[in-house]
Every structure is written in C-alpha cells, then in structure tokens.
Design an enzyme around this catalytic site. Structure first.
Site, PDB file in Angstrom:
ATOM      1  N   ASP A 452       0.853  -1.196   0.000  1.00 22.26           N
ATOM      2  CA  ASP A 452       0.000   0.000   0.000  1.00 22.26           C
ATOM      3  C   ASP A 452       0.890   1.246   0.000  1.00 22.26           C
ATOM      4  O   ASP A 452       2.072   1.184   0.379  1.00 22.26           O
ATOM      5  CB  ASP A 452      -0.889  -0.033   1.247  1.00 22.26           C
ATOM      6  CG  ASP A 452      -1.729   1.215   1.401  1.00 22.26           C
ATOM      7  OD1 ASP A 452      -2.335   1.641   0.402  1.00 22.26           O
ATOM      8  OD2 ASP A 452      -1.771   1.766   2.517  1.00 22.26           O
ATOM      9  N   ASP A 454      -0.445   4.953   0.961  1.00 20.46           N
ATOM     10  CA  ASP A 454      -0.801   5.952   1.970  1.00 20.46           C
ATOM     11  C   ASP A 454      -0.656   5.405   3.385  1.00 20.46           C
ATOM     12  O   ASP A 454      -1.264   4.394   3.749  1.00 20.46           O
ATOM     13  CB  ASP A 454      -2.230   6.446   1.739  1.00 20.46           C
ATOM     14  CG  ASP A 454      -2.391   7.047   0.348  1.00 20.46           C
ATOM     15  OD1 ASP A 454      -1.407   7.590  -0.169  1.00 20.46           O
ATOM     16  OD2 ASP A 454      -3.501   6.944  -0.204  1.00 20.46           O
ATOM     17  N   ASP A 585      -1.597  -0.506   6.102  1.00 23.49           N
ATOM     18  CA  ASP A 585      -1.892   0.015   7.430  1.00 23.49           C
ATOM     19  C   ASP A 585      -3.346  -0.156   7.845  1.00 23.49           C
ATOM     20  O   ASP A 585      -3.678  -0.013   9.025  1.00 23.49           O
ATOM     21  CB  ASP A 585      -1.546   1.507   7.495  1.00 23.49           C
ATOM     22  CG  ASP A 585      -2.379   2.318   6.512  1.00 23.49           C
ATOM     23  OD1 ASP A 585      -2.264   2.048   5.292  1.00 23.49           O
ATOM     24  OD2 ASP A 585      -3.145   3.194   6.937  1.00 23.49           O
TER      25      ASP A 585
END
Length: 640
Positions: A452, A454, A585
């Site tokens: 990922d 961000d 996250d």
C-alpha cells in the site's frame, strides 16, 4: 503514452500525464478505478434522461447528482422539451438536448447506439421507454422511480395526470420486468411495485439535502429580511406550502383549512403562502382557479398568495412558521426534508413514503389525507405553542442530518455507479511473472508482495496535519491526528468538521507531495532486486479519485522512476489483486473476494489493537515481515 523531453534538453524522458489515454493505462497494467479515465484522455460518458426540465423535486435531485458526477464523467441530459432548469444543468457543464418521445423511440435508440454510453440513468417513471431500450441494447441502465403510482392506476397517472401519451401500463410492466437496477427514494415503493420487478433489482436510496448550502443561506440572511422582501410583517404567522400546485399535492385542502382557521379566530395575522404554480397543464390551471374561488368566497384574498415556481425556495422556508405538505399522492417530497433542514415544523399527510421522513409529534404532525378539519386542528395546535414548534424543528434538523445527508446519498450513488462502470471498463490484474535476480540471492518460488502507499510507504498523516493547520485549525489537532484511533481520518473529528477534512484531502498536490517514510524507497528497491515481485497497490480517495490517481502516478515517477508504472495497481478492491503478502496500514482489508495474500499490518495508532496479524513497524526491518527466516540476511548486501 506521449512523452516529453526534460527541460534541460537531455534524452531523459518523462510522462505527460495530461495526454494519457485509456490504452496507455492498459499498457501500464493498471486496475482502472472507473472515474480515473476522466483525467486520462478518455472521459467516461453517461446520459441522464429526464421527463422535463421544469423545476420540480425529481429534477432538483438530478441536479444534486450531476454536481458530483460532472467532475468525473461527461454527462449528457436528454429531455422531451426545454425548461427553466436547463440553465442550472448547463452551468454545471452538462450537455442538454431535447428529444421528443414517440411510440417507436427511433431517436432514443439511435442516440444510445451512436453515443456508446457507459451507462444511462432514467429519471422518473416517465422515462420507462428509455429504460426498456437500454436493457434491450445491453447498455447498463439505472432507473430512478420517484413516483408512487398504484399498479391499477398506471393508465390514469400516465395519460390524465402527467399527459404522457407514449406511456401505458404495458410499457411500465415491461420496464419493471427488464430492469435490473431500480432505485426508489423511499422503501414504501418496494411494496407498492412488488411483483413487477426481479428479486434484488430494487434499492432504496434516500434523496439528500445539501445542508452546507442551507446553512450558508441562513448565515447570510435573516428571517426579518426575507419576510420584508415578500411583504410580510415580523408578527405575521406565516404558513407555507412549497411544491407544484396540483391536485395530488393537496393545496386545495390547505386553502380550506386556512379558511376554517381564520373563522375560528386562531391568529389575527395568520397568512397562507403557496409556492409552485406552473400554468402549463389545463388541469393544473383549473385546480388553481378552484383554490382562488375558495379564498375569494371567504374574502381572504389579502391573506392568501399563490406564487409561480421559484428558482430559489430557501427564502420561503426561512420566512415560514409552519410548512404544510397535505399530499394525496406522494413518495417522499424534498420540500419536507428541506423544511426540516431549516428547523421548521412540518404538517403532512400520513401517506406513501412521508412517514419514513418524520414521526408524529417528533419532527412534525401527521394527519389523514383529504381532511381539511384535521389539517386546521394541526395548524392551530402549533399556532398556540411556540415551544412545540421549536422542538419539532430542532428534531427535524437532526433527522435530516442522520437520514437525508447529501454526502450519504452521493456516497451510495458513487458505490452504485462505480460498480457499473468498473464492470464495464476494468482492466484485469496481470498474471505475475518472476523478476530477474540481478545477481542477488533468490529462493525457489517467486514471491509477490503487494504494498500500500498511503500511511505505509508515504507519511499521509504528516501532509494532512501540515495542511490542516495551515487551513486555520488549531495546532493542538496535530496530537489528535497523531494518536487517532479510527482509520478514516474524518471519523476522528466531529461531524461538523467532515466537510473541512474532505476539502483538505482534495487540495491539489496533496498526494503528489507526500513524503516517503524513512527507508521505504530503499526497501522497495531492495525487495525488487532480491527477486521479489513488488506491486504498489493503492486506492484513490473517493472525494477526488481522478486527481488522486494522477498525483499517485506523479509521485511514483518522482520517487521511483517511470519503470515502476507497470508495478502500480490502482483499485478500490485489493482483494481482487493476486499476491502472497499485502503490507497495508488498514486494520481490515475486505472486498468482493477471499484474498490470496497474507495481510501484514504496517504499524499505525489506529491498528495497534489488532491482534493475530504479523506487523511491520519500520521499513528497515521489512525482511522480518516478508521473508522466511533463512533469508533474513539479504538486506545486509545492500548497505542498509
């Protein structure tokens, strides 16, 4: 994909994102988020078919929907004839045209064939013929049915009430049987039309109210000012009804109830104002004449007004003490929700979808239809009790915030429409191929690691905090962001701040300027060079999908180089991407499929309570989360 030379005149090449085409995106093995194509050369086209361009609730809803869509789609609006709302749509950038409906529907069929729309939306039951054509041609179609026509009265409403010669009962039955995407603005319609549509074909999405626009109007205007402009005094008790003046809206009962109210001496300065006369259909003109006759017979012409349809109805809600909606046939009129948004008590009939919007004695009063005595008594009970009017108004505003939020409506339509578009244009994720080892140690089976961006590769929170404080918010919010407990950033602030949060995220350059976490770029390159098949798998933010996607490409070009474009996958559903490990996250990554990958959490305050998953706390330790123990020495070969 077109390229440009660097400013220095060297042979270095960079991507020109402004001219990127959908074919180029396919070459980059991108999983296309539907609205990405807007900024990439090939805008997604859709068409809205409306029954008119007159000012009414159905078209106001459509205008709200277009205000979102126009940023991400090329929108054509087709109506049988012109009307005052054409200017509103064209101001948004919508292409408006007129095509008169006919029994044969040759022109509509030709338009759909030539334009090759990604999807069409038929607004109101009176565009049933286009819904049928679209379904027959295989064009994805959304049919929004605002009306509540009893099944045994299809002919009456089509021919006599709405004067639609091209619509009959047979056509409506066929449209309901064919359509697989029907949206109702009220749940009661599912029961009303039960048996006509397929199981699973119908969905209820309540129409939303743009509270920001209403709040801005209230801040900029006072009740006394708008009343003065209309010719009313501060001590007048003003009763308002907004909506097309016609039999099904029940204004005649408002007039009769008002006459009885005055005769009972309820309030010496009571006034009745009805807004929405059109004078375009004979039966509506006769109905207005009938109302005027009742008023004239009672000698109350100086206390009752009927105004034409208005471009802006906000002043009338602000001026009102009570708002009426004594309809005989209705689904869930916008004017009820608009009145509640202005904290005005509403008196309405207990029919169709109206009880879904307000409860008796909670946000307003519900009465039987066609009963001027009950209407008069309800009005009188509020004339005599200002505290009750205030209580109902406050509760009404809360109901709108909870149930009729404009953002909720748009988000539901986004999911619904993006589903259609994604199924039509999505490029499938490529089958992975082993990387070359480039001289470094490799294990027997190639591992694919999905990463990922961000708050995993880049410090998203840092950029948001900087911009949030720069926008004038307190510096103490930095600690709130740093210790936030919810993944969605806006959920860490109060509801009133949601719009401000979204505005910050949507600022140009937000995603292009994100800073990488320490050692993140080194870790990505090291994984790739060690033989790991690395893919960047990221989702664009729903408030600015197109802009976000372009800026993610710019970020990759700046920090990793053009050769990483083929490793960038942009998708709303990461479960559909094949891989062995996903480093992300987000506390829980879910979607339409059972994922093939193992989720490794990249440490964050909002996922610290998640247990049972491996965790990566810093990129310099990436191998401990990704590789089997026998390979934990790899990073030492690259000068970590």
């Amino acid at each position: 994909m077109p390229m440009t030379s660097s400013s220095s005149g060297s042979s270095t090449e960079s991507w020109d994102f402004s001219t990127t085409s959908s074919e180029d995106l396919e070459d980059l093995q991108l999983v296309v988020e539907p609205d990405v194509l807007d900024r990439c050369g090939k805008r997604i086209k859709c068409a809205f078919f409306s029954h008119s361009l007159q000012r009414n609730g159905a078209n106001v809803y459509l205008l709200h929907l277009c205000s979102w869509l126009i940023d991400e789609f090329e929108v054509d609006l087709v109506s049988p004839k012109d009307g005052p709302m054409r200017a509103d749509f064209e101001a948004l950038g919508v292409n408006c045209s007129a095509i008169s409906p006919s029994k044969e529907n040759h022109r509509e069929r030709q338009l759909l064939k030539q334009a090759q729309y990604t999807f069409v939306l038929c607004n109101t039951i009176m565009r049933a013929e286009v819904a049928v054509i679209a379904e027959e041609m295989g064009t994805p179609c959304v049919w929004v049915v605002h009306e509540a026509w009893p099944q045994d009265q299809f002919e009456y409403y089509a021919k006599e009430v709405f004067l639609m010669d091209h619509i009959d009962s047979a056509l409506l039955h066929r449209a309901f049987s064919l359509c697989t995407r029907i949206i109702f603005p009220a749940n009661v319609q599912k029961e009303l039309y039960a048996g006509l549509y397929k199981d699973g074909a119908a969905l209820c999405i309540y129409n939303g109210i743009p509270l920001d626009a209403i709040d801005e109007f209230v801040k900029s205007n006072t009740r006394e000012e708008v009343r003065y402009a209309m010719g009313y005094e501060p001590d007048d008790f003003l009763i308002v009804q907004v909506g097309t003046v016609c039999n099904r809206k029940g204004q005649l009962y408002s007039a009769k109830a008002f006459v009885k109210l005055v005769e009972a001496g309820a309030h010496p300065n009571a006034k009745l104002l009805m807004v929405g006369a059109r004078y375009i259909r004979d039966h509506e003109i006769k109905y207005i004449d009938e109302i005027n006759a009742v008023v004239a017979k009672a000698g109350l012409q100086d206390r009752v007004k009927i105004l034409d349809c208005q471009d802006d109805v906000f002043p009338f809600y602000l001026a009102a003490d009570v708002v009426l909606q004594p309809s005989l046939n209705e689904v869930l009129p916008l004017c009820i929700c608009e009145a509640m948004a202005f904290e005005r008590p509403v008196i309405a009939t207990r029919i169709d979808g109206i009880p879904e919007a307000l409860d008796h004695h909670r946000e307003g009063l519900l009465i039987p239809p066609a009963d001027e005595v009950a209407l008069k008594l309800a009005i009188k009970s509020l004339v005599d009790n200002e505290d009750e009017r205030v209580r109902l108004g406050v509760n009404g505003r809360k109901r709108v915030q909870e149930q009729f939020s404009y953002r909720n409506m748009i988000n539901q339509y986004k999911d619904f429409i993006n589903n259609i578009v994604e199924n039509d244009v999505r490029v499938q994720t490529p089958v992975r191929t082993p990387s070359t080892t480039r001289g470094f140690k490799q294990w027997e089976d190639t591992v694919t690691v999905l990463v990922d961006l961000d708050n995993t590769v880049v410090d998203w929170d840092k950029e948001f905090t900087k911009r949030w404080i720069a926008a004038g918010n307190p510096a103490s919010d930095a600690d709130v962001i740093k210790k936030r407990k919810r993944f969605e950033i806006e959920q860490n602030f109060n509801a009133q701040q949601t719009e401000l949060v979204i505005k910050v995220i949507a600022q140009p350059g937000f995603y292009a300027q994100l800073e990488p976490f320490p050692k993140a770029l080194w870790a990505l390159q090291t994984m790739l060079q060690s033989g790991i098949d690395v893919k960047l798998v990221t989702s664009p933010h729903p408030c600015c999908r197109a802009q976000c996607t372009i800026e993610k490409y710019e970020w990759v070009a700046k920090h990793l180089g053009d050769e990483w474009f083929k490793r960038l996958i942009i998708t709303a559903d990461k479960t559909a991407v094949r891989g062995d490990i996903l480093i992300d996250d987000k506390p829980a990554v879910v979607g339409s499929m059972k994922p093939q990958w193992k989720h490794v959490l990249f440490n964050a305050s909002y996922n610290e309570k998640v247990t049972g998953k491996p965790r990566l706390t810093a990129w310099e330790d990436w191998e401990r989360a990704v590789l089997p123990p026998s390979h934990h020495k790899i990073r030492r070969s690259f000068g970590a």
